[in-house]
Design a protein around this motif. Structure first.
Motif, short mmCIF file in Angstrom:
data_model
loop_
_atom_site.label_atom_id
_atom_site.label_comp_id
_atom_site.label_asym_id
_atom_site.label_seq_id
_atom_site.Cartn_x
_atom_site.Cartn_y
_atom_site.Cartn_z
N ASN A 194 -6.61 -6.85 4.28
CA ASN A 194 -5.58 -5.90 3.86
C ASN A 194 -5.53 -4.63 4.68
O ASN A 194 -4.65 -3.78 4.48
CB ASN A 194 -5.79 -5.52 2.38
N GLU A 199 -2.23 -3.72 6.76
CA GLU A 199 -1.02 -3.44 5.98
C GLU A 199 -1.11 -2.17 5.15
O GLU A 199 -0.10 -1.63 4.71
CB GLU A 199 -0.71 -4.62 5.04
N THR A 200 -2.31 -1.68 4.92
CA THR A 200 -2.48 -0.49 4.09
C THR A 200 -1.94 0.74 4.81
O THR A 200 -2.19 0.94 6.00
CB THR A 200 -3.97 -0.27 3.75
N ASP A 201 -1.20 1.57 4.10
CA ASP A 201 -0.62 2.77 4.68
C ASP A 201 -1.72 3.72 5.15
O ASP A 201 -2.64 4.05 4.38
CB ASP A 201 0.26 3.48 3.64
N ASP A 243 -5.09 -0.74 13.82
CA ASP A 243 -3.67 -0.48 14.04
C ASP A 243 -3.33 -0.37 15.53
O ASP A 243 -2.28 -0.84 15.97
CB ASP A 243 -3.25 0.81 13.33
#
Length: 353
Positions: free
Chosen positions: A216, A219-221, A309
Motif C-alpha cells: 500500500n 498508493e498512500t498519499d 515514489d
C-alpha cells in the motif's frame, strides 16, 4: 547458465591464483564480529559468518575518502589549485558478499549514477568490482529479505553466486565479470546440477520467518502519511546515534569537508546521517528538521515512501535486518513499515509539520 563445481580443498588455490589479477576482499572475523576487508596474501574469506556487522558498502563508498588535495603555500606555482588524489581502481573481487548486500549496490547506484550527475568516485570503484556472492543458507530471525525485493539466493547485483554442497562449492556464473574471475581462478565449468540451486533457494527461503508488507505504500498519499499520528511514538526512544544509517547497506548520505594542516589541505567525503541534529542545519542557523521526531520520520519516509515514489523500484531496503539487530533502543523498521503500510488517511490528525 554456466555452473562450476569447486572442491573445498581446491578453493584456496583458486583464490590465490585469482589474486594475481584482482585485489581480493572478503569477510574476516575481528574479535566477536565479521567485517569486510582487503585480504592479505594467503588470507581466505571466513564463511563461518551469517552476516557482517557493517555492510560492505564501504568498499565502494568509504566512510572517509580523500578526493582532492591542494597547497596554500603561495611560493608554489600551483598554490590554491585542487588536484585529484590518486586512487587504486584496479580490478577487485568481493568474495563472500551476501545477496542482500549485492542487491543494495543497485539501489545505491540510483543515487550515484543519474542522467544529470555521475559520481566518479563511486562509479569507478563499482566498475572495478566483481561481486562473488555466497548464498545465505542460515538466515537470521531478523532477516526479511524475501518481502523486501531480495532473497537468500538472489542474483541481482552479483557476477557469481556460490552455494555450499557438501565438500564442494557450486558456483553459478552470472556475468562476463563472473566468467573472467572463474577463468583467473582456474575454475572450469564441470557441473550440470542446476536443480541444486533451486532446492537450496527454496530451503533457505523457507527458513525466513520475518516479513514486511509494502503493497500500500505507493498508493498512500505522501502528505497525509507525513502527517500521520504515530511518528511521535516511533521516535520517542530514539537517541539519534546514527547506528541504523551507518550499518545500513542502502544509506548514501555524505558530507564534503576541507581539512587543512599547516599549508596543506585535502577535500574529503565523509559519511553523514539524517539522524544527526546538524545534518540539515543551514548557515543561517535555521534547521528545518530540528526535532528528533522530524529526523526519525525523514529516515523512514525516505526509505519507505519517497524512494518508492521517485524510483518505482520497491523500498530502499533489502531486508538484511542490521538496523533491527543493532538499534540500541529497539526501533524496528519492520514495525514501522507495518504502520506506514496499513495507515489510512482517515486516521490522520493535525500534527506539527
Amino acid at each position: 547458465m554456466t555452473l562450476v563445481k569447486i572442491e573445498k580443498k581446491n578453493w584456496a588455490e583458486g583464490l590465490t591464483a585469482a589474486a594475481d589479477a584482482y585485489r581480493l576482499f572478503g569477510p574476516v572475523k575481528e574479535k566477536d564480529y565479521h567485517q569486510f576487508k582487503e585480504l592479505e596474501k594467503g588470507e581466505m574469506p571466513d564463511f563461518e559468518m551469517v552476516n557482517t556487522r557493517l555492510s560492505p558498502k564501504a568498499l565502494l563508498f568509504p566512510q572517509s575518502e580523500e578526493m582532492l588535495e591542494y597547497s596554500l603555500d603561495e611560493s608554489q606555482d600551483d598554490h590554491h589549485i585542487m588536484k585529484e588524489i590518486a586512487r587504486d581502481d584496479t580490478p577487485r573481487a568481493v568474495v563472500g558478499i551476501r545477496p542482500c548486500d549485492a542487491k543494495s549496490t543497485l539501489l545505491v547506484k540510483l543515487n550515484f549514477d543519474t542522467p544529470d550527475v555521475k559520481d566518479p568516485y563511486w562509479l569507478n570503484a563499482y566498475r572495478a568490482a566483481t561481486f562473488i556472492g555466497m548464498a545465505c543458507d542460515t538466515p537470521l530471525s531478523t532477516c526479511f529479505c524475501t518481502t523486501a525485493g531480495c532473497g537468500p539466493y538472489h542474483e541481482e547485483g552479483l557476477d557469481m553466486l556460490v552455494m555450499e554442497q557438501g565438500d564442494a562449492y557450486l558456483a553459478k556464473i552470472l556475468s562476463d565479470k563472473g566468467k573472467a574471475f572463474a577463468d583467473a581462478a582456474g575454475w572450469q565449468a564441470a557441473s550440470d546440477d542446476a536443480a541444486a540451486f533451486e532446492a537450496g533457494r527454496q530451503a533457505a527461503e523457507d527458513r525466513i520467518v520475518s516479513t514486511v508488507k509494502t503493497d500500500n505504500l505507493a498508493e498512500t498519499d505522501l502528505l497525509e502519511l507525513h502527517g500521520a499520528p504515530f511518528w511521535e511514538d516511533i521516535a520517542f526512544s530514539c537517541i539519534n546515534c546514527g547506528t541504523c544509517t551507518f550499518s545500513c547497506p542502502t544509506c548514501w548520505c555524505f558530507d564534503i569537508q576541507d581539512e587543512v594542516h599547516g599549508k596543506s589541505g585535502v577535500r574529503m567525503k565523509n559519511w553523514d546521517s539524517c539522524m544527526f541534529p546538524i545534518f540539515t542545519a543551514h548557515t543561517t542557523g535555521h534547521n528545518p528538521r530540528d526535532t528528533k521526531t522530524q529526523r526519525v520520520r525523514q529516515r523512514f519516509m525516505h526509505k519507505l515512501k519517497y524512494f518508492v515514489d521517485k524510483y518505482e523500484a520497491g523500498i530502499m531496503c533489502v531486508g538484511c535486518g542490521r538496523c533491527v539487530r543493532q538499534c540500541p533502543v529497539n526501533i524496528d523498521i519492520r514495525r514501522v513499515c507495518e504502520q506506514m503500510n496499513s495507515f489510512k488517511p482517515a486516521d490522520a490528525c493535525a500534527v506539527e509539520g
